[in-house]
Structure formats: structure tokens, C-alpha cells
Design a protein around this motif. Structure first.
Motif, mmCIF file in Angstrom:
data_model
loop_
_atom_site.group_PDB
_atom_site.id
_atom_site.type_symbol
_atom_site.label_atom_id
_atom_site.label_comp_id
_atom_site.label_asym_id
_atom_site.label_seq_id
_atom_site.Cartn_x
_atom_site.Cartn_y
_atom_site.Cartn_z
ATOM 1 N N MET A 1 0.845 -1.194 0.000
ATOM 2 C CA MET A 1 0.000 0.000 0.000
ATOM 3 C C MET A 1 0.882 1.246 0.000
ATOM 4 N N GLN A 2 0.407 2.268 -0.760
ATOM 5 C CA GLN A 2 1.171 3.493 -0.849
ATOM 6 C C GLN A 2 1.065 4.272 0.458
ATOM 7 N N ASN A 3 1.843 5.381 0.545
ATOM 8 C CA ASN A 3 1.757 6.169 1.756
ATOM 9 C C ASN A 3 0.382 6.826 1.860
ATOM 10 N N GLN A 4 0.020 7.202 3.088
ATOM 11 C CA GLN A 4 -1.336 7.645 3.361
ATOM 12 C C GLN A 4 -1.746 8.843 2.525
ATOM 13 N N ALA A 5 -0.837 9.774 2.293
ATOM 14 C CA ALA A 5 -1.200 10.986 1.565
ATOM 15 C C ALA A 5 -1.641 10.688 0.139
ATOM 16 N N MET A 6 -1.165 9.580 -0.419
ATOM 17 C CA MET A 6 -1.456 9.285 -1.819
ATOM 18 C C MET A 6 -2.512 8.191 -2.004
ATOM 19 N N THR A 7 -2.757 7.375 -0.984
ATOM 20 C CA THR A 7 -3.653 6.241 -1.145
ATOM 21 C C THR A 7 -5.100 6.699 -1.285
ATOM 22 N N VAL A 8 -5.764 6.199 -2.325
ATOM 23 C CA VAL A 8 -7.159 6.545 -2.593
ATOM 24 C C VAL A 8 -7.984 5.269 -2.559
ATOM 25 N N VAL A 9 -9.034 5.284 -1.755
ATOM 26 C CA VAL A 9 -9.918 4.122 -1.666
ATOM 27 C C VAL A 9 -11.330 4.543 -2.081
ATOM 28 N N ALA A 10 -12.116 3.557 -2.483
ATOM 29 C CA ALA A 10 -13.519 3.795 -2.818
ATOM 30 C C ALA A 10 -14.381 2.928 -1.921
ATOM 31 N N LEU A 11 -15.428 3.511 -1.373
ATOM 32 C CA LEU A 11 -16.387 2.792 -0.544
ATOM 33 C C LEU A 11 -17.718 2.771 -1.296
ATOM 34 N N ILE A 12 -18.164 1.593 -1.673
ATOM 35 C CA ILE A 12 -19.389 1.441 -2.452
ATOM 36 C C ILE A 12 -20.507 1.004 -1.505
ATOM 37 N N VAL A 13 -21.522 1.833 -1.385
ATOM 38 C CA VAL A 13 -22.602 1.595 -0.421
ATOM 39 C C VAL A 13 -23.701 0.791 -1.117
ATOM 40 N N ALA A 14 -23.879 -0.464 -0.694
ATOM 41 C CA ALA A 14 -24.804 -1.363 -1.386
ATOM 42 C C ALA A 14 -25.570 -2.238 -0.398
ATOM 43 N N ALA A 15 -25.926 -1.681 0.739
ATOM 44 C CA ALA A 15 -26.601 -2.471 1.771
ATOM 45 C C ALA A 15 -28.111 -2.288 1.773
ATOM 46 N N GLY A 16 -28.636 -1.432 0.874
ATOM 47 C CA GLY A 16 -30.071 -1.172 0.857
ATOM 48 C C GLY A 16 -30.856 -2.332 0.261
ATOM 49 N N ARG A 17 -32.169 -2.278 0.425
ATOM 50 C CA ARG A 17 -33.033 -3.344 -0.068
ATOM 51 C C ARG A 17 -33.677 -3.001 -1.394
ATOM 52 N N GLY A 18 -33.773 -1.720 -1.752
ATOM 53 C CA GLY A 18 -34.260 -1.337 -3.076
ATOM 54 C C GLY A 18 -35.670 -1.791 -3.377
ATOM 55 N N THR A 19 -36.608 -1.615 -2.454
ATOM 56 C CA THR A 19 -37.964 -2.138 -2.631
ATOM 57 C C THR A 19 -38.744 -1.426 -3.729
ATOM 58 N N ARG A 20 -38.401 -0.186 -4.050
ATOM 59 C CA ARG A 20 -39.148 0.539 -5.081
ATOM 60 C C ARG A 20 -38.894 0.003 -6.478
ATOM 61 N N ALA A 21 -37.903 -0.867 -6.635
ATOM 62 C CA ALA A 21 -37.633 -1.465 -7.939
ATOM 63 C C ALA A 21 -38.576 -2.629 -8.232
ATOM 64 N N GLY A 22 -39.484 -2.939 -7.283
ATOM 65 C CA GLY A 22 -40.432 -4.016 -7.506
ATOM 66 C C GLY A 22 -39.969 -5.313 -6.878
ATOM 67 N N PRO A 23 -40.789 -6.365 -6.991
ATOM 68 C CA PRO A 23 -40.436 -7.653 -6.383
ATOM 69 C C PRO A 23 -39.212 -8.272 -7.029
ATOM 70 N N GLY A 24 -38.510 -9.080 -6.255
ATOM 71 C CA GLY A 24 -37.317 -9.743 -6.780
ATOM 72 C C GLY A 24 -36.083 -9.340 -6.007
ATOM 73 N N ALA A 25 -34.944 -9.550 -6.607
ATOM 74 C CA ALA A 25 -33.674 -9.240 -5.958
ATOM 75 C C ALA A 25 -33.545 -7.738 -5.706
ATOM 76 N N PRO A 26 -32.760 -7.327 -4.680
ATOM 77 C CA PRO A 26 -32.494 -5.905 -4.495
ATOM 78 C C PRO A 26 -31.937 -5.292 -5.778
ATOM 79 N N LYS A 27 -32.219 -4.012 -5.988
ATOM 80 C CA LYS A 27 -31.921 -3.381 -7.271
ATOM 81 C C LYS A 27 -30.455 -3.498 -7.671
ATOM 82 N N GLN A 28 -29.547 -3.499 -6.681
ATOM 83 C CA GLN A 28 -28.133 -3.544 -7.027
ATOM 84 C C GLN A 28 -27.702 -4.897 -7.594
ATOM 85 N N TYR A 29 -28.570 -5.906 -7.470
ATOM 86 C CA TYR A 29 -28.261 -7.232 -8.013
ATOM 87 C C TYR A 29 -29.123 -7.570 -9.229
ATOM 88 N N ARG A 30 -29.951 -6.619 -9.669
ATOM 89 C CA ARG A 30 -30.730 -6.840 -10.889
ATOM 90 C C ARG A 30 -29.793 -6.833 -12.099
#
Length: 387
Positions: A1-30
Motif C-alpha cells: 500500500m502506498q503512503n497515506q497521503a497518496m492512497t485513494v480508496v472507494a467505498l461502495i454503499v450497497a446495503a439497501g433493499r431497493g424495494t421501489r424497484a419491484g419484487p425480486g432481488a435488491p436493485k443492485q443485483y438486478r
């Protein structure tokens, strides 16, 4: 891992249930154009040259779906489980990332799969001058207040912007802000940052960087992908001569014969030609570049490893294998009785539907080296879709 000043990470938020997308798998897995929405989102960050590490926050019930959607992506840390709210999920993700001592973090919605590399780059660059940055688009529609179903006064839209993600921050600053705000229900990370007194700059986003919420959004995202999709076709050709043996390997299937095929690996001309076709569509050299015949580790190797490698490179490039077509050129052995097994084997290696695989054979009417029974040849075409 690079030094702290240069290291860039991404946090992908995907814990929701996505009910407005209709029945079936959560929207992030459609499925979106043949892939889970979340895989497209993850890949945008995993393949970005300025991102060092990517972590997803997922719902505990989605572990199996997540593992399938994320398989094979580079720079991906194990996912962590989210909390009861988005704010709680982000805090858990930041705490998990803290062990990597990153300098900067981009927090992005898992249901925004069409984020462009330029937006990611500009989000990172903004942190050279600011502690936080928000991707947003200006409001262009007329905004009115509505009361009891009746249109009220116009709200001036000057200075109004619609927030998108990623929202980028100096890591320590946003982690501290989230810890102080723990237990609340703020709707995005800029609100958390503002509550801690942090100034956040604005970066102009893109209307295509949409968040998928409903089934209609999923359909629109599919149309946007189709409009921007590029197709490429690669070709491959391979020849092997006959030698001692009692079978040949063709398209991953053992075919009984009076002779074998001579080659450094298992001499599977069908898979070799197809591997070259996929590499050609990717503009990524040929099979000899990736698996040099001078390298002893490939002596006698099963050629399905070569084809699987090409498929993995296609996936990493964001390409989908749309169709492959293999033609085997020989007088003997007869290919017809084995063609269906060959199609099934190729479909399995490439992890595509059987309908996308063609295997056929022809002869040279007794002419040339194949006509004289000295060897056989194979040619292949592969069509890949990018975007």
C-alpha cells in the motif's frame, strides 16, 4: 500500500433493499445489459488507475449474491456488512477501511453503475484543494411548491443542484465527522461533513450518472448503455500437425482418433484460435504473448486455461462476449458427433449461454495439408460488446 497521503480508496454503499424497484432481488443485483448493476459499479472503481482499493458495504442477507457479482474484480477488499441506515453503513465501511490508512476516500452509491472515469478522476483531483467534494448537476426544471395537490409559488432555481455520488473526502476528516454524527439519519455524506463544519466543493456531474431506484430507471440505464455501446470483432487461426496418439483435443473435448496433435500444450487448435479471436477483439496481442511456447510451464497444458484467461481479460476490460464462432477444418476426425459437446464446453469456459456459441466443421475437399491428412486447422471469430 502506498503512503497515506497518496492512497485513494472507494467505498461502495450497497446495503439497501431497493424495494421501489419491484419484487425480486435488491436493485443492485438486478441484471443490467447482462450483468448485475453492482458489478458494473464496482468495476468502474476497481479498474480506475487512480483507485488503490475498493470495498463494498452490503446487507448480511446478500453475501452470496455479492460474491457472485464481484468475482474476479481486482483491487477489491472483502465486503463489510452494513447497518440499519445508510449513515450507519457508511460508518461501518469507513471503520473497516481505516486499517488500510488511506488518505482519500470516494463514497459512491452501489446503484449508480454508469459513473464515468472522468468524474472519478475529478473527484480525486478536487481533494488537492478541498477537504471534501460533491458531484452534482444543476437544476434546470422549474421548481414549484405544491400544497394539497395545487401548484404554488415558483422556487428560484438559481444555485440549486441535485446531489450525486461519488462524494469524496480526506479520509480522516470524514471518518471523524461520521463518528461524531453516529446514530443520526443524515441522507448523504456531505450532510455529515457539513454537520462537522467541513467545507465541501462542488464538481459538475453528468445526467447519465443516474441512481437506479425503480424498474423504469433500470430500463433507462439499459437504453443509455445500448446507445453508448461499442462492438468489436476479433479473428483467430491455428494449425497443428498430426503425430502419435489415439485422440485429439478439440474445443475442450477429447475426440478419439488414429493420431494425436503435436504442440507445446495439448494442441487444441479450436481453443487456440478462439483465444486469439478474443485477444484480437481486445487489442491485447496473441496467445503466444500471454503463454510463450518457450516457457516450460505450459508444456502439455490444457488449453481451457488459455481461453479462460482471455475471458477474464475481457471481463476486466468491461467487455461482454456476445458470440463466438469456431470452424474446424479437417478430413478426419468427424466433428459432427462431437459438436454439441464442444459448444457446451466452450460456453462453460466462457460462462456464456450456449446460444452464443457456434462450432462447425468443413473439409478442403482433399486439397492441401488437411486434405492429405497431415494435420488440421481452426479459425474463429469472437464478437465483444463494450460499455
Amino acid at each position: 500500500m502506498q503512503n497515506q497521503a497518496m492512497t485513494v480508496v472507494a467505498l461502495i454503499v450497497a446495503a439497501g433493499r431497493g424495494t421501489r424497484a419491484g419484487p425480486g432481488a435488491p436493485k443492485q443485483y438486478r441484471q443490467l445489459a447482462g450483468e448485475p448493476v453492482l458489478r458494473r459499479t464496482l468495476r468502474a472503481f476497481c479498474l480506475h488507475p487512480e483507485i488503490d482499493l475498493v470495498m463494498a458495504v452490503i446487507h448480511p442477507d446478500d453475501r452470496e449474491a455479492y460474491e457472485a457479482a464481484s468475482a474476479g474484480l481486482p483491487r477489491l477488499a472483502p465486503a463489510c456488512e452494513g447497518g440499519p441506515t445508510r449513515q450507519a453503513s457508511v460508518l461501518r465501511g469507513l471503520e473497516a477501511l481505516a486499517a488500510h490508512k488511506p488518505g482519500r476516500v470516494l463514497i459512491h452509491d452501489g446503484a449508480r453503475p454508469l459513473v464515468k472515469p472522468d468524474i472519478i478522476s475529478r473527484s480525486i483531483q478536487a481533494l488537492d484543494r478541498h477537504k471534501g467534494a460533491l458531484v452534482a448537476v444543476p437544476v434546470t426544471d422549474t421548481i414549484r411548491r405544491v400544497s394539497d395537490g395545487m401548484a404554488g409559488e415558483t422556487v428560484p432555481r438559481d444555485g440549486l443542484w441535485r446531489a450525486q455520488t461519488p462524494q469524496s473526502f480526506h479520509f480522516d476528516a470524514i471518518l471523524d465527522a461520521h463518528r461524531k454524527a453516529a446514530g443520526g439519519e443524515l441522507t448523504d455524506d456531505v450532510a455529515v461533513a457539513a454537520a462537522a463544519g467541513m467545507a465541501v466543493a462542488t464538481i459538475e456531474g453528468d445526467e447519465t450518472n443516474m441512481k437506479i431506484t425503480s424498474a423504469e430507471d433500470l430500463a433507462r440505464a439499459g437504453r443509455l448503455l445500448a446507445a453508448g455501446r461499442e462492438s468489436r470483432t476479433g479473428s483467430g487461426f491455428d494449425v497443428h500437425r498430426f503425430g502419435p496418439g489415439d485422440h485429439v483435443m478439440l474445443c475442450g473435448v477429447r475426440v478419439p482418433h488414429t493420431h494425436g496433435l503435436v504442440g507445446h500444450s495439448d494442441a487444441d487448435a479450436g481453443l487456440h484460435a478462439l483465444t486469439d479471436a478474443i485477444l484480437g477483439a481486445l487489442g491485447n496481442g496473441d496467445i503466444g504473448r500471454h503463454f510463450p511456447p518457450s516457457d516450460p510451464q505450459w508444456k502439455g497444458a490444457s488449453s481451457d486455461r488459455f481461453l479462460a484467461h482471455a475471458a477474464r481479460l475481457a471481463d476486466e476490460a468491461g467487455a461482454r462476449i456476445v458470440h463466438v464462432d469456431v470452424t474446424l477444418i479437417c478430413e478426419q476426425p468427424k466433428i459432427g458427433p462431437h459438436a454439441d459437446a464442444m459448444r457446451a464446453r466452450i460456453a462453460g469456459i466462457l460462462e456464456i449461454d450456449l446460444s452464443r456459441v457456434s462450432v462447425k466443421a468443413t473439409t478442403t475437399e482433399g486439397l492441401g495439408f488437411t486434405g492429405r491428412g497431415e494435420g488440421l486447422a481452426a479459425q474463429a471469430l469472437a464478437t465483444l460488446s463494450f460499455g
